[in-house]
Design a protein around this motif. Structure first.
Motif, PDB file in Angstrom:
ATOM      1  N   ASN A  72       0.824  -1.202   0.000  1.00  0.00           N
ATOM      2  CA  ASN A  72       0.000   0.000   0.000  1.00  0.00           C
ATOM      3  C   ASN A  72       0.857   1.252   0.000  1.00  0.00           C
ATOM      4  O   ASN A  72       0.509   2.251  -0.614  1.00  0.00           O
ATOM      5  CB  ASN A  72      -0.909  -0.013   1.220  1.00  0.00           C
ATOM      6  CG  ASN A  72      -2.017  -1.029   1.086  1.00  0.00           C
ATOM      7  OD1 ASN A  72      -3.013  -0.766   0.450  1.00  0.00           O
ATOM      8  ND2 ASN A  72      -1.811  -2.195   1.657  1.00  0.00           N
ATOM      9  N   ASN A  73       1.992   1.179   0.682  1.00  0.00           N
ATOM     10  CA  ASN A  73       2.870   2.346   0.702  1.00  0.00           C
ATOM     11  C   ASN A  73       3.452   2.596  -0.688  1.00  0.00           C
ATOM     12  O   ASN A  73       3.508   3.728  -1.159  1.00  0.00           O
ATOM     13  CB  ASN A  73       4.005   2.154   1.693  1.00  0.00           C
ATOM     14  CG  ASN A  73       3.503   1.915   3.085  1.00  0.00           C
ATOM     15  OD1 ASN A  73       2.341   2.136   3.358  1.00  0.00           O
ATOM     16  ND2 ASN A  73       4.381   1.475   3.946  1.00  0.00           N
ATOM     17  N   ASN A  74       3.881   1.514  -1.328  1.00  0.00           N
ATOM     18  CA  ASN A  74       4.372   1.632  -2.712  1.00  0.00           C
ATOM     19  C   ASN A  74       3.306   2.285  -3.577  1.00  0.00           C
ATOM     20  O   ASN A  74       3.572   3.196  -4.350  1.00  0.00           O
ATOM     21  CB  ASN A  74       4.663   0.254  -3.310  1.00  0.00           C
ATOM     22  CG  ASN A  74       5.799  -0.473  -2.613  1.00  0.00           C
ATOM     23  OD1 ASN A  74       5.921  -1.674  -2.744  1.00  0.00           O
ATOM     24  ND2 ASN A  74       6.618   0.245  -1.880  1.00  0.00           N
ATOM     25  N   LEU A  75       2.106   1.803  -3.381  1.00  0.00           N
ATOM     26  CA  LEU A  75       1.000   2.285  -4.198  1.00  0.00           C
ATOM     27  C   LEU A  75       0.776   3.775  -3.970  1.00  0.00           C
ATOM     28  O   LEU A  75       0.628   4.545  -4.928  1.00  0.00           O
ATOM     29  CB  LEU A  75      -0.264   1.490  -3.836  1.00  0.00           C
ATOM     30  CG  LEU A  75      -1.518   1.852  -4.572  1.00  0.00           C
ATOM     31  CD1 LEU A  75      -1.346   1.588  -6.043  1.00  0.00           C
ATOM     32  CD2 LEU A  75      -2.703   1.074  -4.036  1.00  0.00           C
ATOM     33  N   GLY A  76       0.783   4.180  -2.677  1.00  0.00           N
ATOM     34  CA  GLY A  76       0.540   5.584  -2.383  1.00  0.00           C
ATOM     35  C   GLY A  76       1.584   6.477  -3.024  1.00  0.00           C
ATOM     36  O   GLY A  76       1.258   7.488  -3.659  1.00  0.00           O
ATOM     37  N   TYR A  77       2.824   6.078  -2.895  1.00  0.00           N
ATOM     38  CA  TYR A  77       3.893   6.902  -3.452  1.00  0.00           C
ATOM     39  C   TYR A  77       3.797   6.927  -4.969  1.00  0.00           C
ATOM     40  O   TYR A  77       3.901   7.988  -5.595  1.00  0.00           O
ATOM     41  CB  TYR A  77       5.242   6.354  -3.000  1.00  0.00           C
ATOM     42  CG  TYR A  77       6.424   7.098  -3.562  1.00  0.00           C
ATOM     43  CD1 TYR A  77       6.686   8.394  -3.156  1.00  0.00           C
ATOM     44  CD2 TYR A  77       7.254   6.514  -4.499  1.00  0.00           C
ATOM     45  CE1 TYR A  77       7.764   9.084  -3.667  1.00  0.00           C
ATOM     46  CE2 TYR A  77       8.333   7.199  -5.021  1.00  0.00           C
ATOM     47  CZ  TYR A  77       8.590   8.488  -4.600  1.00  0.00           C
ATOM     48  OH  TYR A  77       9.641   9.162  -5.103  1.00  0.00           O
ATOM     49  N   SER A  78       3.563   5.742  -5.570  1.00  0.00           N
ATOM     50  CA  SER A  78       3.484   5.683  -7.028  1.00  0.00           C
ATOM     51  C   SER A  78       2.346   6.554  -7.532  1.00  0.00           C
ATOM     52  O   SER A  78       2.501   7.316  -8.492  1.00  0.00           O
ATOM     53  CB  SER A  78       3.259   4.242  -7.476  1.00  0.00           C
ATOM     54  OG  SER A  78       4.283   3.422  -6.988  1.00  0.00           O
ATOM     55  N   LEU A  79       1.217   6.472  -6.860  1.00  0.00           N
ATOM     56  CA  LEU A  79       0.068   7.277  -7.298  1.00  0.00           C
ATOM     57  C   LEU A  79       0.375   8.760  -7.189  1.00  0.00           C
ATOM     58  O   LEU A  79      -0.016   9.546  -8.065  1.00  0.00           O
ATOM     59  CB  LEU A  79      -1.158   6.932  -6.456  1.00  0.00           C
ATOM     60  CG  LEU A  79      -1.853   5.611  -6.764  1.00  0.00           C
ATOM     61  CD1 LEU A  79      -2.966   5.371  -5.768  1.00  0.00           C
ATOM     62  CD2 LEU A  79      -2.411   5.608  -8.167  1.00  0.00           C
ATOM     63  N   ALA A  80       1.088   9.147  -6.137  1.00  0.00           N
ATOM     64  CA  ALA A  80       1.396  10.564  -5.974  1.00  0.00           C
ATOM     65  C   ALA A  80       2.308  11.047  -7.083  1.00  0.00           C
ATOM     66  O   ALA A  80       2.079  12.103  -7.686  1.00  0.00           O
ATOM     67  CB  ALA A  80       2.045  10.792  -4.609  1.00  0.00           C
ATOM     68  N   VAL A  81       3.335  10.256  -7.381  1.00  0.00           N
ATOM     69  CA  VAL A  81       4.252  10.669  -8.450  1.00  0.00           C
ATOM     70  C   VAL A  81       3.521  10.661  -9.789  1.00  0.00           C
ATOM     71  O   VAL A  81       3.680  11.568 -10.607  1.00  0.00           O
ATOM     72  CB  VAL A  81       5.492   9.747  -8.475  1.00  0.00           C
ATOM     73  CG1 VAL A  81       6.416  10.143  -9.610  1.00  0.00           C
ATOM     74  CG2 VAL A  81       6.220   9.828  -7.153  1.00  0.00           C
ATOM     75  N   GLU A  82       2.689   9.639  -9.990  1.00  0.00           N
ATOM     76  CA  GLU A  82       1.936   9.575 -11.244  1.00  0.00           C
ATOM     77  C   GLU A  82       0.983  10.755 -11.382  1.00  0.00           C
ATOM     78  O   GLU A  82       0.715  11.223 -12.476  1.00  0.00           O
ATOM     79  CB  GLU A  82       1.142   8.266 -11.302  1.00  0.00           C
ATOM     80  CG  GLU A  82       2.020   7.072 -11.632  1.00  0.00           C
ATOM     81  CD  GLU A  82       1.423   5.773 -11.133  1.00  0.00           C
ATOM     82  OE1 GLU A  82       0.240   5.760 -10.753  1.00  0.00           O
ATOM     83  OE2 GLU A  82       2.150   4.771 -11.097  1.00  0.00           O
ATOM     84  N   ALA A  83       0.449  11.217 -10.228  1.00  0.00           N
ATOM     85  CA  ALA A  83      -0.468  12.349 -10.295  1.00  0.00           C
ATOM     86  C   ALA A  83       0.248  13.583 -10.801  1.00  0.00           C
ATOM     87  O   ALA A  83      -0.336  14.401 -11.517  1.00  0.00           O
ATOM     88  CB  ALA A  83      -1.059  12.614  -8.913  1.00  0.00           C
ATOM     89  N   VAL A  84       1.513  13.736 -10.443  1.00  0.00           N
ATOM     90  CA  VAL A  84       2.257  14.883 -10.974  1.00  0.00           C
ATOM     91  C   VAL A  84       2.602  14.639 -12.439  1.00  0.00           C
ATOM     92  O   VAL A  84       2.521  15.527 -13.274  1.00  0.00           O
ATOM     93  CB  VAL A  84       3.540  15.117 -10.147  1.00  0.00           C
ATOM     94  CG1 VAL A  84       4.221  16.381 -10.593  1.00  0.00           C
ATOM     95  CG2 VAL A  84       3.213  15.192  -8.675  1.00  0.00           C
ATOM     96  N   MET A  85       2.975  13.393 -12.752  1.00  0.00           N
ATOM     97  CA  MET A  85       3.411  13.104 -14.108  1.00  0.00           C
ATOM     98  C   MET A  85       2.252  12.977 -15.083  1.00  0.00           C
ATOM     99  O   MET A  85       2.375  13.296 -16.257  1.00  0.00           O
ATOM    100  CB  MET A  85       4.212  11.786 -14.129  1.00  0.00           C
ATOM    101  CG  MET A  85       5.538  11.885 -13.432  1.00  0.00           C
ATOM    102  SD  MET A  85       6.291  10.268 -13.308  1.00  0.00           S
ATOM    103  CE  MET A  85       6.622   9.929 -15.015  1.00  0.00           C
TER     104      MET A  85
END
Lengths: 173, 408, 370, 204
Positions: B107-120
């Motif tokens: 879930n932590n991986n997911l949260g971070y990935s989603l945050a970076v993806e939201a910027v990208m």
């Protein structure tokens, strides 16, 4: 659930205290190489001194009802920058929308009134923010360090933070 | 007798509040020993104590068996995650996310990935989304299993803990098959997932779901409805809905207080919108069934029920997963456009928020983690006064703190 | 003053007879008596150690199988039977640590006191007719008295450790035992009334006969509730879950044992298991026929003095006791722990009055029907 | 109290114990040893109780006294009394004393050497005076042989409840204990008017 524009209109309509402007993501200017635009999410800019009143206003407004303070933190954008950003993230349980808030806190005098009166959730976040950035939250009921030892020197998340050489005789190198 | 040679307590101890009404126990029992003058005893619960689930330190002031004040001291596991985030590349930071809430690393991986993806602003392949969902929900089950099992330990029941670990072991074996790691996965990457599921993996997940549904009943019968367990947890550590909102509690702590809010359903991300609209799962809520609304039992009940709901989500994902790519078009060295985004996802412990700010470079300008345990643990100082020593353990356990996450 | 009481307690003791047989002519009786006492103590220590070792092994196996594990499997070969032995050796060799601020003499005395008290209590336990350490004619009274001594040892340990957690454990132990001593004793009045004696030997002898029909538990309808009260109180006395508050590991780290390590710590452990065995044995003697079983009933009248009969009897009682021990373990690995106020209210508000009701009812029943 | 005096005190106690044991062995063999042991326990326990500045240690030393007295009862052939002594005094009363003592804050300065010695002297003087008076006036009935000890519990029980026996003192003692219990509860409780309900404001 409201999108950012609706929320911003409502904020203007209720004359939320300290509201300055909105900052939305935009495309970069193709002419100007230095302007790459801005991606990500939109946020509102507010006056840091009125942060508490702003939070109370948006919490008590029925249409916005931002009843949970999800996050309170700060950002040191750059060594040269004159301001810290104070980042607040609000969440509305009833409507299921979020609001990102940013306030510019001058590095020269980083003092912000505590937001504990608006949201108890701010308590720990403020303590963390205070020790990490050196921002003083006036009125925090328990302004001790929370993650760092009580005698820690410096504010680690500042960009100009210098790592200590040793701590109580323990070498850090 | 010689005094034990310890350094004097730092002066913070005086900040403990002793409200006079703490003498009335929440169970409604009459105060006792009002007139026998007893001296308060300050006890350090932690940093090494079985009830603190790690290296949290709670300074407790007790009067006999009654706790009259408590103060949470954090930071024993502070590993500067946020500072590291400003010093390593975007993708390099991913393994650090595994380590704050080590019980739900996916879930932590997911949260971070989603945050970076939201910027990208990247498009995620469908198969990757579903694999992410399966992994996140499996990890949610694993995390709740630990929460529930260790809560049994706190109350004094040992056996459920081992039952929980039996299933968690299988869950970890599943993860080992898909990514090679058992605890810190780094499987969900920015843009998708690290690799495709091996042959037969999805079948095994299905089998896991079948077996788990059977075993779940065991936990329920053995502990959740056990009379002693109910006596120990009902009406203890009551968090009213107003209090929950004020303290910014999220996740099972919030739902335990009867507030119907789940980020997966109310602010959907990934495929949860679709899943919620299909009515695949319910959001279990505390109802004050055994005691008062928002007591420890309600929180445990919510967690136990959530495991079953996760199983339903996994089954739905298994039903509609199709072949396809598992990672989007992501360069080796990631450059994130300037911008910032805050993404909160429903972690087993509540809202895990990642606030990332980029200035267009290879390294983040700010990488803020809002750990749900960090916010949830703040409520302890309010809950502890006026409880018994054993209740304080029950309350601490019911907040389900993971110290890796409070301290980051 | 005389030693008649003490001598009476040890005459008929197998050791005295044995020593009398081998001792040279003219040995004074008191020397015989001392020798018998020494031999008895030695055998007692060996017996308690064996019981404790077996119980620890059993606990590990029972807990393991309840929790879907195997438990110890390697030390010694068959199902890790020597695991406790290995652990004992390890504990013996461990560094003997005494905390800096501890009250040293009391800290060292406490484990010895605890273990000594349980030895004293076990003296009165008859394993078979003519097979006992001392035929005390108020055996039960003695057992209760000595097992209450362990409380003092535990309180001493908790206080002397100079640790707040230990102190909590000690206070809980004191409060808990004071609360549960009463129902424990009162519930035993019911079989005592039927037996008409405090002596465990006589109580056992009174329950002979075919297939347990003479067991006290079947004698009147108040026996079963009395036994249940006795069993619950015995759990509390022996600090077993769900009453293991003095050592509640999730709250008090290890309660009164927090600061102990090595052999002193193992003394507390041995005491706990010996006490479990003892309480189960008392329950077996006063409710479930003592050393009588269908198997012993098969022996013809004239064979009841032989060694074989005695061994079967001893085996029976030990088996019955371990059934009780097993149930205690089963409960421990199934139930969560109670809270201190729940423990107190259970003892004072429910068990004590219920035990008194049982005594009253049994008295009336015995007056009318017996 | 001065810690330097601890060692001599305990050494003296040890010497006294050894002396008592030797004297017992010399005068009456095994019985003498037992008597010497129990006497040493009784006296030593009470002396430590007076001497020790730590209240909890004093309380623990009482255990020696109680056990010693129980042993003396045993020697006198009253084994019911001996066991009852252990069960009630050590198991019950001492546990309660310890419970109370541990709850109370330590007050180490309270026991001064001068006070302890003064108390000891006073006590010894009183015992000597009473002893001399008693020894001079009371004619002790002495015998070389004790009667056969009756340790049958049912006889004791019958004697307690027999109208010809001790039923009146027995019941009186029970009454007095009940009265003491009620009184203790009454004293320990505040008056109802003093008891303010802390939740009254919230309810209102």
């Amino acid at each position: 659930m409201k999108d950012f524009d609706e929320i911003y209109q409502r904020l203007e309509a209720i004359k939320a205290p300290g509201l300055l402007s909105a900052d939305r993501p935009r495309e970069g200017d193709p002419e100007d190489k230095t302007d790459k635009g801005r991606a990500g999410e939109a946020f509102v800019l507010i006056e840091p001194a009125a942060a508490k009143e702003f939070l109370i206003a948006v919490r008590d407004d029925a249409e916005l009802a931002f009843d949970i303070l999800a996050d309170l933190t700060a950002t040191d954008p750059d060594t040269e920058d004159e301001n810290f950003w104070l980042n607040l993230h609000l969440l509305s349980l009833g409507h299921g929308h979020r609001l990102a808030i940013k306030a510019m806190v001058p590095k020269a005098d980083p003092v912000v009134p505590s937001m504990v009166d608006a949201h108890m959730a701010a308590h720990f976040h403020e303590r963390e923010c205070a020790e990490m950035f050196g921002i003083t939250f006036e009125g925090n009921p328990d302004p001790r360090n929370i993650l760092l030892p009580d005698d820690w020197e410096g504010h680690p998340l500042r960009k100009d933070y210098e790592f200590p050489k040793e701590y109580h005789g323990i070498s850090c190198e | 007798m010689t005094e034990i040679n310890t350094p004097p307590e730092p002066p913070e101890a005086k900040t403990i509040e002793i409200p006079e009404k703490a003498r009335t126990l929440p169970s409604g029992e009459r105060e006792f020993m009002l007139d026998v003058s007893t001296s308060d005893l300050e006890v350090n619960m932690g940093p090494q104590h079985p009830a603190t689930h790690g290296v949290m330190r709670i300074l407790i002031r007790t009067d006999g068996e009654v706790v009259t004040g408590g103060q949470v001291h954090l930071g024993y596991l502070h590993r500067c995650a946020e500072k590291i985030g400003e010093n390593v590349e975007w993708l390099q930071y991913l393994p650090y996310t595994d380590r704050y809430d080590y019980l739900s690393a996916m879930n932590n991986n997911l949260g971070y990935s989603l945050a970076v993806e939201a910027v990208m602003g990247v498009e995620i392949p469908r198969r990757a989304t579903l694999l992410r969902t399966i992994c996140a929900e499996l990890n949610r089950i694993g995390s709740h299993l630990i929460a529930f099992g260790t809560y049994g330990l706190d109350i004094g029941a040992f056996t459920p803990f081992f039952y929980c670990f039996r299933e968690r072991e299988w869950m970890m074996a599943l993860f080992e098959k898909i990514c090679g790691a058992r605890l810190t996965y780094s499987y969900i990457r920015i843009g998708g997932v690290f690799n495709d599921a091996p042959v037969g993996w999805l079948k095994e997940v299905e089998r896991f779901c079948d077996v788990f549904e059977e075993k779940w009943q065991e936990y329920y019968d053995l502990l959740v409805v056990n009379h002693i367990f109910v006596q120990r947890t009902a009406k203890i550590g009551v968090i009213t809905p107003e209090m929950a909102v004020d303290y910014g509690l999220t996740g099972p702590m919030l739902r335990g207080s009867g507030i119907d809010f789940d980020l997966r359903r109310d602010m959907p991300y990934m495929a949860y919108d679709e899943i919620s609209k299909a009515g695949v799962y319910d959001v279990p809520l505390g109802r004050g069934e055994k005691g008062e609304l928002g007591d420890c039992w309600d929180r445990v009940y919510v967690r136990v029920q959530e495991m079953m709901e996760s199983i339903k989500i996994i089954r739905w994902c298994l039903g509609c997963i199709e072949d396809g790519p598992v990672i989007g078009d992501i360069p080796k060295v990631l450059k994130v456009p300037p911008g910032e985004a805050y993404v909160g996802i429903e972690n087993p412990r509540g809202e895990l928020g990642h606030y990332v700010a980029s200035d267009g470079g290879k390294v983040a300008k700010r990488c803020r983690v809002r750990g749900p345990s960090f916010c949830n643990v703040a409520v302890l100082e309010k809950l502890l006064p006026g409880t018994f020593l054993a209740d304080s353990v029950a309350i601490i356990g019911s907040t389900d703190v993971v110290i890796g996450e409070t301290d980051r | 003053m005389n030693l008649m009481a003490l001598e009476a307690a040890t005459t008929g003791n197998a050791f005295t007879e044995l020593l009398g047989g081998i001792a040279p002519e003219g040995t004074p009786t008191w020397a015989l008596w001392l020798g018998a006492a020494g031999a008895g103590v030695g055998i007692l220590v060996a017996f308690v150690s064996l019981v404790a070792m077996f119980s620890v092994w059993l606990e590990r196996k029972v807990s393991a199988h309840i929790q879907c594990r195997y438990g110890p499997m390697y030390a010694g070969g068959w199902h890790g039977w020597a695991q406790t032995l290995a652990d004992g050796v390890k504990l013996l060799l461990k560094e003997d640590m005494i905390p800096l601020g501890a009250d040293k003499p009391l800290f060292m005395l406490a484990p010895a006191l605890v273990l000594g008290a349980i030895f004293g209590a076990l003296v009165a336990l008859p394993l078979a007719p003519g097979f006992f350490f001392a035929d005390v004619n108020m055996g039960l009274f003695l057992i209760l008295a000595f097992s209450s001594l362990t409380t003092i040892g535990v309180v001493m340990a908790g206080w002397a450790s100079n640790s707040k957690w230990s102190l909590y454990g000690a206070m809980r132990e004191a409060a808990q035992v004071v609360a549960y001593e009463v129902p424990l004793g009162v519930s035993l009045f019911v079989p005592l009334m039927v037996a008409g004696t405090f002596s465990l030997t006589e109580a056992s002898a009174a329950q002979s006969g075919w297939f347990g029909m003479h067991w006290f538990i079947f004698q009147n309808p108040f026996m079963l509730p009395a036994f249940i009260i006795f069993f619950i109180a015995a759990l509390a006395e022996t600090k077993r879950a769900p009453f293991d508050l003095p050592e509640a590991e999730s709250e008090l780290v290890a309660g009164f044992m927090t600061e102990y390590s090595g052999i002193r710590w193992s003394f507390f452990f041995m005491e706990e298991y010996a006490a479990m065995f003892l309480m189960s044995a008392v329950g077996a003697v006063f409710f479930f026929g003592g050393y009588h079983s269908p198997l012993t009933a098969l022996f013809p009248e004239e064979a009841t003095t032989g060694l074989l009969y005695q061994l079967v009897c001893a085996g029976t009682l030990i088996f019955k006791s371990f059934v009780g021990v097993f149930v205690m373990m089963w409960l421990r690995w199934t139930l969560p722990r109670l809270r201190i106020d729940q423990v107190m209210s259970m003892g004072y508000k429910y068990l004590t009055p219920l035990a008194l009701v049982c005594v009253l009812g049994a008295a009336i029943w015995e007056t009318i029907f017996a | 109290m001065d810690d330097k005096l601890q060692k001599p005190f305990y050494a003296a106690l040890g010497v006294i114990t050894l002396g008592l044991l030797g004297w017992g062995a010399a005068s009456a063999g095994a019985q003498g040893i037992a008597f010497g042991l129990f006497t040493a326990l009784t006296l030593g326990g009470s002396l430590i109780c007076v001497w020790e500045r730590s209240v909890v240690r004093s309380a623990f030393s009482l255990m020696g006294t109680f056990t010693g007295v129980a042993g003396l009862f045993l020697l006198l052939g009253a084994d019911f009394l001996a066991v009852a002594q252990i069960l009630i005094y050590v198991g019950g009363i001492l546990a309660l004393i310890l419970f109370g003592v541990m709850l109370s804050p330590p007050d180490l300065a309270e026991r001064k050497l001068s006070r302890v010695l003064g108390g000891l002297a006073l006590m010894l003087g009183a015992v000597a005076w009473v002893g001399s008076k008693v020894a001079g006036t009371v004619a002790w009935a002495t015998t070389d042989e004790l009667p056969e000890p009756t340790t049958k519990v049912d006889e004791i029980g019958v004697a307690f409840l027999d109208p010809e026996g001790y039923v009146v003192p027995f019941e009186l003692a029970a009454m007095i204990l009940t009265v003491a219990l009620v009184a203790a509860v009454y004293i320990a409780r505040r008056k109802a008017s003093d008891l303010t309900d802390p939740r009254a404001e919230e309810r209102a």
